[in-house]
Design an enzyme around this catalytic site. Structure first.
Site, PDB file in Angstrom:
ATOM      1  N   TYR A 158       0.846  -1.196   0.000  1.00 15.23           N
ATOM      2  CA  TYR A 158       0.000   0.000   0.000  1.00 15.23           C
ATOM      3  C   TYR A 158       0.890   1.257   0.000  1.00 15.23           C
ATOM      4  O   TYR A 158       0.523   2.299  -0.522  1.00 15.23           O
ATOM      5  CB  TYR A 158      -0.973  -0.016   1.184  1.00 15.23           C
ATOM      6  N   LYS A 165      -3.285   8.346   3.047  1.00 15.52           N
ATOM      7  CA  LYS A 165      -4.479   8.129   3.878  1.00 15.52           C
ATOM      8  C   LYS A 165      -4.263   8.676   5.291  1.00 15.52           C
ATOM      9  O   LYS A 165      -5.203   9.184   5.913  1.00 15.52           O
ATOM     10  CB  LYS A 165      -4.861   6.645   3.919  1.00 15.52           C
TER      11      LYS A 165
HETATM   12  P1  NAD Z   1     -12.610   3.396  -8.049  1.00 16.02           P
HETATM   13  O1  NAD Z   1     -11.523   3.174  -9.033  1.00 16.02           O
HETATM   14  O2  NAD Z   1     -13.960   2.967  -8.426  1.00 16.02           O
HETATM   15  O3  NAD Z   1     -12.683   4.924  -7.619  1.00 16.02           O
HETATM   16  C1  NAD Z   1     -11.565   5.774  -7.613  1.00 16.02           C
HETATM   17  C2  NAD Z   1     -12.030   7.074  -8.233  1.00 16.02           C
HETATM   18  O4  NAD Z   1     -11.014   8.076  -8.151  1.00 16.02           O
HETATM   19  C3  NAD Z   1     -12.379   6.925  -9.726  1.00 16.02           C
HETATM   20  O5  NAD Z   1     -13.719   7.271  -9.938  1.00 16.02           O
HETATM   21  C4  NAD Z   1     -11.445   7.905 -10.397  1.00 16.02           C
HETATM   22  O6  NAD Z   1     -12.036   8.544 -11.506  1.00 16.02           O
HETATM   23  C5  NAD Z   1     -11.189   8.895  -9.270  1.00 16.02           C
HETATM   24  N1  NAD Z   1     -10.002   9.739  -9.492  1.00 16.02           N
HETATM   25  C6  NAD Z   1      -8.713   9.367  -9.627  1.00 16.02           C
HETATM   26  N2  NAD Z   1      -7.949  10.431  -9.881  1.00 16.02           N
HETATM   27  C7  NAD Z   1      -8.776  11.518  -9.884  1.00 16.02           C
HETATM   28  C8  NAD Z   1      -8.587  12.912 -10.102  1.00 16.02           C
HETATM   29  N3  NAD Z   1      -7.380  13.425 -10.386  1.00 16.02           N
HETATM   30  N4  NAD Z   1      -9.668  13.740 -10.042  1.00 16.02           N
HETATM   31  C9  NAD Z   1     -10.893  13.234  -9.789  1.00 16.02           C
HETATM   32  N5  NAD Z   1     -11.144  11.923  -9.570  1.00 16.02           N
HETATM   33  C10 NAD Z   1     -10.087  11.085  -9.631  1.00 16.02           C
HETATM   34  O7  NAD Z   1     -12.119   2.677  -6.701  1.00 16.02           O
HETATM   35  P2  NAD Z   1     -12.714   2.646  -5.222  1.00 16.02           P
HETATM   36  O8  NAD Z   1     -12.105   1.465  -4.600  1.00 16.02           O
HETATM   37  O9  NAD Z   1     -14.176   2.787  -5.241  1.00 16.02           O
HETATM   38  O10 NAD Z   1     -12.045   3.930  -4.534  1.00 16.02           O
HETATM   39  C11 NAD Z   1     -12.784   4.980  -3.936  1.00 16.02           C
HETATM   40  C12 NAD Z   1     -12.167   5.393  -2.609  1.00 16.02           C
HETATM   41  O11 NAD Z   1     -12.310   4.339  -1.674  1.00 16.02           O
HETATM   42  C13 NAD Z   1     -10.672   5.731  -2.655  1.00 16.02           C
HETATM   43  O12 NAD Z   1     -10.418   6.842  -1.807  1.00 16.02           O
HETATM   44  C14 NAD Z   1     -10.045   4.487  -2.062  1.00 16.02           C
HETATM   45  O13 NAD Z   1      -8.794   4.776  -1.479  1.00 16.02           O
HETATM   46  C15 NAD Z   1     -11.075   4.150  -1.026  1.00 16.02           C
HETATM   47  N6  NAD Z   1     -11.019   2.792  -0.482  1.00 16.02           N
HETATM   48  C16 NAD Z   1     -11.086   1.717  -1.309  1.00 16.02           C
HETATM   49  C17 NAD Z   1     -11.045   0.419  -0.782  1.00 16.02           C
HETATM   50  C18 NAD Z   1     -11.107  -0.795  -1.672  1.00 16.02           C
HETATM   51  O14 NAD Z   1     -10.686  -1.864  -1.258  1.00 16.02           O
HETATM   52  N7  NAD Z   1     -11.600  -0.704  -2.873  1.00 16.02           N
HETATM   53  C19 NAD Z   1     -10.947   0.254   0.606  1.00 16.02           C
HETATM   54  C20 NAD Z   1     -10.883   1.367   1.430  1.00 16.02           C
HETATM   55  C21 NAD Z   1     -10.931   2.638   0.870  1.00 16.02           C
HETATM   56  O1  0WE Z   2      -7.094   2.859  -1.734  1.00 14.03           O
HETATM   57  C1  0WE Z   2      -7.095   1.823  -2.369  1.00 14.03           C
HETATM   58  C2  0WE Z   2      -6.696   1.801  -3.816  1.00 14.03           C
HETATM   59  C3  0WE Z   2      -5.904   3.002  -4.193  1.00 14.03           C
HETATM   60  C4  0WE Z   2      -5.243   3.008  -5.534  1.00 14.03           C
HETATM   61  C5  0WE Z   2      -5.204   1.949  -6.430  1.00 14.03           C
HETATM   62  C6  0WE Z   2      -4.552   2.093  -7.646  1.00 14.03           C
HETATM   63  C7  0WE Z   2      -4.399   0.964  -8.631  1.00 14.03           C
HETATM   64  C8  0WE Z   2      -4.165   1.457 -10.038  1.00 14.03           C
HETATM   65  C9  0WE Z   2      -4.629   4.170  -5.872  1.00 14.03           C
HETATM   66  N1  0WE Z   2      -3.988   4.337  -7.034  1.00 14.03           N
HETATM   67  C10 0WE Z   2      -3.942   3.324  -7.932  1.00 14.03           C
HETATM   68  N2  0WE Z   2      -3.254   3.517  -9.104  1.00 14.03           N
HETATM   69  C11 0WE Z   2      -3.281   2.636 -10.117  1.00 14.03           C
HETATM   70  O2  0WE Z   2      -2.598   2.833 -11.152  1.00 14.03           O
HETATM   71  N3  0WE Z   2      -7.457   0.656  -1.730  1.00 14.03           N
HETATM   72  C12 0WE Z   2      -7.740   0.685  -0.320  1.00 14.03           C
HETATM   73  C13 0WE Z   2      -7.490  -0.665  -2.401  1.00 14.03           C
HETATM   74  C14 0WE Z   2      -6.175  -1.307  -2.170  1.00 14.03           C
HETATM   75  O3  0WE Z   2      -5.084  -0.916  -2.855  1.00 14.03           O
HETATM   76  C15 0WE Z   2      -4.007  -1.642  -2.375  1.00 14.03           C
HETATM   77  C16 0WE Z   2      -4.446  -2.491  -1.356  1.00 14.03           C
HETATM   78  C17 0WE Z   2      -5.845  -2.277  -1.210  1.00 14.03           C
HETATM   79  C18 0WE Z   2      -6.754  -2.921  -0.225  1.00 14.03           C
HETATM   80  C19 0WE Z   2      -2.674  -1.598  -2.746  1.00 14.03           C
HETATM   81  C20 0WE Z   2      -1.766  -2.443  -2.115  1.00 14.03           C
HETATM   82  C21 0WE Z   2      -2.171  -3.273  -1.101  1.00 14.03           C
HETATM   83  C22 0WE Z   2      -3.526  -3.315  -0.695  1.00 14.03           C
END
Ligand code: NAD
Ligand code: 0WE
Length: 258
Positions: A158, A165
């Site tokens: 991560y 975060k």
């Molecule tokens: P996702 O890919 O569906 O959403 C990420 C969003 O970020 C996308 O809609 C993308 O367009 C937007 N984005 C990226 N760069 C941007 C920019 N410059 N301007 C505007 N928008 C931008 O993935 P997700 O998992 O739904 O992620 C949403 C949030 O949830 C993130 O903050 C992520 O860290 C958090 N999160 C995700 C998880 C997981 O496991 N998926 C767990 C905990 C927290």
């Molecule tokens: O916040 C996230 C994802 C954030 C994320 C993911 C990507 C993948 C593609 C941010 N930037 C990028 N850029 C890319 O090019 N999560 C909480 C999901 C997530 O991401 C991980 C996790 C988990 C869970 C990355 C490493 C280890 C665990």
């Protein structure tokens, strides 16, 4: 009763039907909120078309491009909110980005540019959107962002996103202190791992999900709609006394030590 009728809610971060922001938008709509949707524009307008089709059933009264790296797009997004709605009640910040190379291998190899980009998009953006929302939240309001356990504990790979975060969670506290006197609450949801566009691009996410399914007290992961329900709660009067908090929606995983 959870009732958001008469509330104007701006939702960022919908990329597709797996996005956590999509789960949130559906639950806000179900609770009666009036929705505004922002999307990340690309050159070919593909994202605009895809997101527009997806959100159509929720009848958004506002649909605007907003790349948080572009001050002009942020300005015009909130000008539109001011013109069309007059006031804003709810802001959902649900976006993050780090370069793919930064999310694998040694943390100490994080580049200056990669560090700056990850913190700009994933953490500073909440400060920017919060500042733009502040003058529009004239009747109080609620700001909700999404964080992850990797911001408080070391999760392999991560890496720089964990630092982003940690900054995001501290932004929540400083914004909550500043906006509290105008009855604007600011909170974060720390979601457990969910398969989305962002997480699927990460190597080993399925193994991480299986690990959570074994260890978490509820023996499963959480869904986008469960995160959406918590967001709706935090945006409602039911949460009127809650601000500056990080609420874990992770099937209990984070309490476990062994
Ligand atoms: P996702 O890919 O569906 O959403 C990420 C969003 O970020 C996308 O809609 C993308 O367009 C937007 N984005 C990226 N760069 C941007 C920019 N410059 N301007 C505007 N928008 C931008 O993935 P997700 O998992 O739904 O992620 C949403 C949030 O949830 C993130 O903050 C992520 O860290 C958090 N999160 C995700 C998880 C997981 O496991 N998926 C767990 C905990 C927290
Ligand atoms: O916040 C996230 C994802 C954030 C994320 C993911 C990507 C993948 C593609 C941010 N930037 C990028 N850029 C890319 O090019 N999560 C909480 C999901 C997530 O991401 C991980 C996790 C988990 C869970 C990355 C490493 C280890 C665990």
């Amino acid at each position: 009763m959870l009732d958001l009728t008469g509330k104007n809610a701006l939702v960022t971060g919908i990329a597709n039907n797996r996005s956590i922001a999509w789960g949130i938008a559906q639950q806000l709509h179900k609770a009666g909120a009036n929705l505004g949707i922002t999307y990340l524009p690309d050159e070919k307008g593909r994202m605009e078309k895809k997101v527009a089709e997806l959100v159509e059933p929720l009848n958004p009264s506002l649909f605007v491009p907003c790349n948080v790296q572009d001050d002009a797009q942020i300005k015009s997004t909130f000008e539109t909110v001011g013109e069309k709605w007059g006031k804003l009640d709810i802001l959902i910040h649900c976006l993050a980005f780090a370069g793919k190379d930064e999310l694998t291998g040694d943390f100490s190899k994080t580049s200056r540019a990669g560090f700056t980009q990850a913190l700009e998009i994933s953490a500073y953006s909440l400060v920017q959107l919060g500042a733009a929302a502040k003058p529009l939240m004239t009747e109080g309001g609620s700001i909700v962002t999404l964080t992850y356990l990797g911001g408080v504990r070391v999760i392999p790979n991560y890496n720089v996103m964990g630092i982003a975060k940690a900054a995001l969670e501290m932004n929540v506290r400083y914004l909550a202190a500043e906006l509290g006197p105008q009855n604007v609450r600011v909170n974060a949801i720390s979601a457990g791992p969910i398969r989305t566009l962002a997480s699927s691009a990460v190597g080993g996410i399925l193994d991480m999900i299986h690990h959570v399914e074994e260890i978490a007290p509820l023996r499963r992961t959480v869904t986008q709609l469960e995160v959406g329900n918590t967001a709706a709660f935090l945006c409602s009067d039911l949460a009127s006394g809650i601000t500056g908090q990080v609420l874990y929606v992770d099937a209990g995983y984070a309490i476990m030590g062994m």
